[in-house]
Design a protein around this motif. Structure first.
Motif, PDB file in Angstrom:
ATOM      1  N   PHE A  22      -8.717  -7.517  -2.219  1.00 10.10           N
ATOM      2  CA  PHE A  22      -7.380  -7.354  -1.487  1.00 10.10           C
ATOM      3  C   PHE A  22      -7.730  -6.627  -0.111  1.00 10.10           C
ATOM      4  O   PHE A  22      -6.915  -6.377   0.754  1.00 10.10           O
ATOM      5  N   TRP A  23      -9.038  -6.262  -0.009  1.00  9.11           N
ATOM      6  CA  TRP A  23      -9.449  -5.319   1.198  1.00  9.11           C
ATOM      7  C   TRP A  23     -10.029  -6.526   2.284  1.00  9.11           C
ATOM      8  O   TRP A  23     -10.170  -7.579   1.928  1.00  9.11           O
ATOM      9  N   THR A  79      -2.311  -0.365 -11.554  1.00  7.74           N
ATOM     10  CA  THR A  79      -1.152  -0.835 -11.861  1.00  7.74           C
ATOM     11  C   THR A  79      -0.292  -0.550 -10.848  1.00  7.74           C
ATOM     12  O   THR A  79       0.784  -1.206 -10.306  1.00  7.74           O
ATOM     13  N   GLY A  80      -0.426   0.778 -10.295  1.00 10.74           N
ATOM     14  CA  GLY A  80       0.583   1.292  -9.388  1.00 10.74           C
ATOM     15  C   GLY A  80       0.374   0.410  -7.849  1.00 10.74           C
ATOM     16  O   GLY A  80       1.382  -0.040  -7.445  1.00 10.74           O
ATOM     17  N   PHE A  81      -0.756   0.291  -7.628  1.00 12.17           N
ATOM     18  CA  PHE A  81      -0.931  -0.613  -6.562  1.00 12.17           C
ATOM     19  C   PHE A  81      -0.478  -2.051  -6.795  1.00 12.17           C
ATOM     20  O   PHE A  81      -0.025  -2.660  -5.777  1.00 12.17           O
ATOM     21  N   CYS A  82      -0.711  -2.686  -7.872  1.00 17.13           N
ATOM     22  CA  CYS A  82      -0.267  -4.186  -8.194  1.00 17.13           C
ATOM     23  C   CYS A  82       1.385  -4.097  -7.929  1.00 17.13           C
ATOM     24  O   CYS A  82       1.865  -5.136  -7.348  1.00 17.13           O
ATOM     25  N   ASP A  98       1.520   3.516   0.065  1.00 18.79           N
ATOM     26  CA  ASP A  98       1.281   2.106  -0.205  1.00 18.79           C
ATOM     27  C   ASP A  98      -0.348   2.253   0.079  1.00 18.79           C
ATOM     28  O   ASP A  98      -1.130   1.664  -0.393  1.00 18.79           O
ATOM     29  N   ARG A  99      -0.923   3.058   1.292  1.00 17.48           N
ATOM     30  CA  ARG A  99      -2.075   2.892   1.834  1.00 17.48           C
ATOM     31  C   ARG A  99      -2.940   3.743   0.732  1.00 17.48           C
ATOM     32  O   ARG A  99      -4.155   3.532   0.539  1.00 17.48           O
ATOM     33  N   LEU A 100      -2.206   4.722   0.141  1.00 17.80           N
ATOM     34  CA  LEU A 100      -3.050   5.678  -0.836  1.00 17.80           C
ATOM     35  C   LEU A 100      -3.598   4.611  -2.027  1.00 17.80           C
ATOM     36  O   LEU A 100      -4.671   5.007  -2.477  1.00 17.80           O
ATOM     37  N   TYR A 104      -7.601   2.947  -2.649  1.00 19.02           N
ATOM     38  CA  TYR A 104      -8.517   3.666  -3.728  1.00 19.02           C
ATOM     39  C   TYR A 104      -9.409   2.725  -4.252  1.00 19.02           C
ATOM     40  O   TYR A 104      -8.965   1.677  -4.886  1.00 19.02           O
ATOM     41  N   PRO A 105     -10.837   2.732  -4.137  1.00 26.12           N
ATOM     42  CA  PRO A 105     -11.884   1.867  -4.692  1.00 26.12           C
ATOM     43  C   PRO A 105     -12.021   1.791  -6.193  1.00 26.12           C
ATOM     44  O   PRO A 105     -12.580   0.784  -6.433  1.00 26.12           O
ATOM     45  N   GLY A 106     -11.770   2.957  -6.698  1.00 26.12           N
ATOM     46  CA  GLY A 106     -12.217   3.209  -8.192  1.00 26.12           C
ATOM     47  C   GLY A 106     -13.306   4.159  -8.090  1.00 26.12           C
ATOM     48  O   GLY A 106     -14.031   3.825  -7.236  1.00 26.12           O
TER      49      GLY A 106
END
Length: 226
Positions: A22-23, A79-82, A98-100, A104-106
């Motif tokens: 998604f990046w 999950t929050g990103f999704c 949303d950006r946070l 966040y790459p993990g």
């Protein structure tokens, strides 16, 4: 338990590549370079490890519990990103949160990369460790953006990739919780993990998932044109 740990490692890698899909390409390239530098920075410590020591660490229930906590945090972040991304598809207004979640790459990818690199070292006992670290860093630096691009090209539907990330994240969380079991089971197999058959089974699994996706897209397009 070795099969369970292997599954967790595989799904952490898959989740990270899905998230990076998604990046933008230059952002994934930066992540690849960071991972490559991480390998070069950690290789003096990696060559001091032993297979017995790593096995004992992975069999330690307390260590697995700490890893499961990180799995919970990472799964919640993914999950929050999704859910935010799915919401923004219909409500384009963006917020700072949303950006946070998006960028966040993990963090679990770092211990996974370290573990994989130690296994590479064990596989080439007589090799030059510095040269091996340089080759591994180069492969990771190039491979990370290529894998994310591969997911993007193979699964162009953003909604499907978001759903797949949620399912994969929940699955790795369940596997992490199972790994915290203390091992007091009635029956335990003495057979070692057959890696070629395991990889073959994983290929069949993802192949069937991809085939189902293609069939679903074809049926949906046929109904729409009809």
């Amino acid at each position: 338990m070795s099969s369970l740990i292997l599954l967790i490692l595989v799904f952490v890698l898959i989740n990270t590549c899905l998230k990076l899909s998604f990046w933008k390409w230059w952002q994934t390239a930066i992540v690849g370079m960071v991972l490559g530098v991480f390998v070069l920075f950690m290789y003096p410590y990696a060559i001091e490890q032993s297979q017995t020591g790593l096995k004992m660490m992975l069999e330690d229930v307390e260590i697995r519990k700490n890893i499961t906590v990180l799995l919970c945090i990472e799964t919640l972040a993914y999950t929050g990103f999704c859910f935010i991304a799915l919401t923004r598809l219909y409500q384009p207004k963006k917020r700072r949160t949303d950006r946070l979640f998006r960028y966040y790459p993990g963090i679990l990818i770092f211990p996974v990369i370290f573990y994989v690199f130690t296994q590479v070292i064990f596989s080439f006992p007589g090799a030059n460790f510095r040269r091996l670290a340089l080759i591994s860093a180069a492969v990771i630096t190039i491979g990370a953006p290529l894998c994310s691009l591969g997911f993007k090209k193979l699964l162009p539907d953003k909604e499907f990739r978001l759903e797949l990330l949620v399912i994969s994240g929940l699955l790795v969380l369940v596997l992490g919780l199972i790994s915290t079991y203390n091992g007091s089971i009635i029956y335990k197999s003495n057979q070692e993990t057959d890696l070629p058959h395991f990889l073959f089974g994983m290929c069949i699994l993802f192949g069937m998932a991809g085939l189902g996706y293609v069939i679903n897209r074809l049926v949906w397009r046929f109904k729409r044109n009809k």
